[in-house]
Design an enzyme around this catalytic site. Sequence first.
Site: not given
Length: 424
Positions: A41, A114-115, A269, A297
């Site tokens: 996110g 990711s986040w 990525d 990613h």
Amino acid sequence: MTYPPHDPYRTGFLETTDGASLYVEESGRADGVPALWLHGGPGGSLGLGGYRRSFDPRAFRLVGIDQRGSGRSTPNVVDDLAGLGRHTTPRLVADLEEVRERLGIERWVVGGVSWGTTLALAYAEEHPDRVRALALMAVTTTSREEVDWITEGVGRLFPEEWAVFDRESRRRDDERPADAYARRLASDDEADRAAAAASWDRWESVHVSLDDPDSRAQGHLGPGRREAFATLVTHYWSNDGFLSGERSVMARLPRVDRVPAALVHGRRDVSGPAATPWRLHRAWPASTLTVVAGEGHGGPRQGGALRAALGGVAGLCRPRPPCPASVGSTSSGPTGCAGCPSTTRATASSCWRARVGGWASSVLGSARRGAAWPSRSGGSGVRDRVSGRGPSRSRRSWTGGTPSRARATGSGSSGRRSGPKPPW
């Protein structure tokens, strides 16, 4: 190979000290190695639970959380725009600590994507004594440089789509695209918020589409999820993840220099270039970095490397003989490395590579190995592999706030067991 699908044995909602209600689920085995999964996110969610298939249900007690304001946690950020100021990374870190304490967990393995890797790093740097090890895929630190790249610099690869994204931001002369979208998504104008969310979502589907151009037309399903995601991600990005200056991930990295970490990233990525995990690895003697060629990613080969690292972590957290890197030493072991009697930073890193690196090599199999970069501790901690295909994810429904029954899904196990009532 992913682990078989398995449902949570316990679900519920945990009320935080400031009134938020976090959706929490536990799966695997109640007496397993405690582990925490952090979704992407900001503004993502646990989704259909595919993340569970990266964790061996016979080894881990796995905790999943929909981060505040997103997923099944309440209030949803769209329903509480007046409370947007309560959404900060330090507050999310405090949420994780409240969950850990409420569940009676002393230390846990922390994984994320990711986040979720930024949040995992921020949490570990704030509470290094509570983290056994980190397993991170598609690594980010949400620095100003990274945010400017994903909202502006990467537009050089997608100039047509970026021109639309920039024009539709309606930014002022003194605003970056992230600032303009954050301002509009926090406004009282519902129509403008919806338009801004749709524009942001289209751009998100572009910069992750290098491996799958058809995904550009997909985006987030439904205007509600789209708006919640865009509101939170622009809020955090316009504030540099609330991790700037002395609070940045890189500035505080020495606080976790003895916490073992497996960093997994895709060579292709373009949303978050491999320079970020490379910088972390160079300054982090207890880390390994696996760069998977041919993936962006996230991807199936990265998922395989992450599962391999987690398998190695499960072994680290159980009593076992001393590792080859520390034979002959008599001192106590470093944080998160049970059975390793070495205290030196270099040897702690070698121990981690000897155990987790071996797992990664076995899973990545006979794929061609690329050049390895030297690490600051003197060893070769980077792997570069050719991508391949992996199995697809399965759909699983969630069970609301009531305890559910879970299938024990290890090899040769088909029985059922029920979990205890939620402690929150």
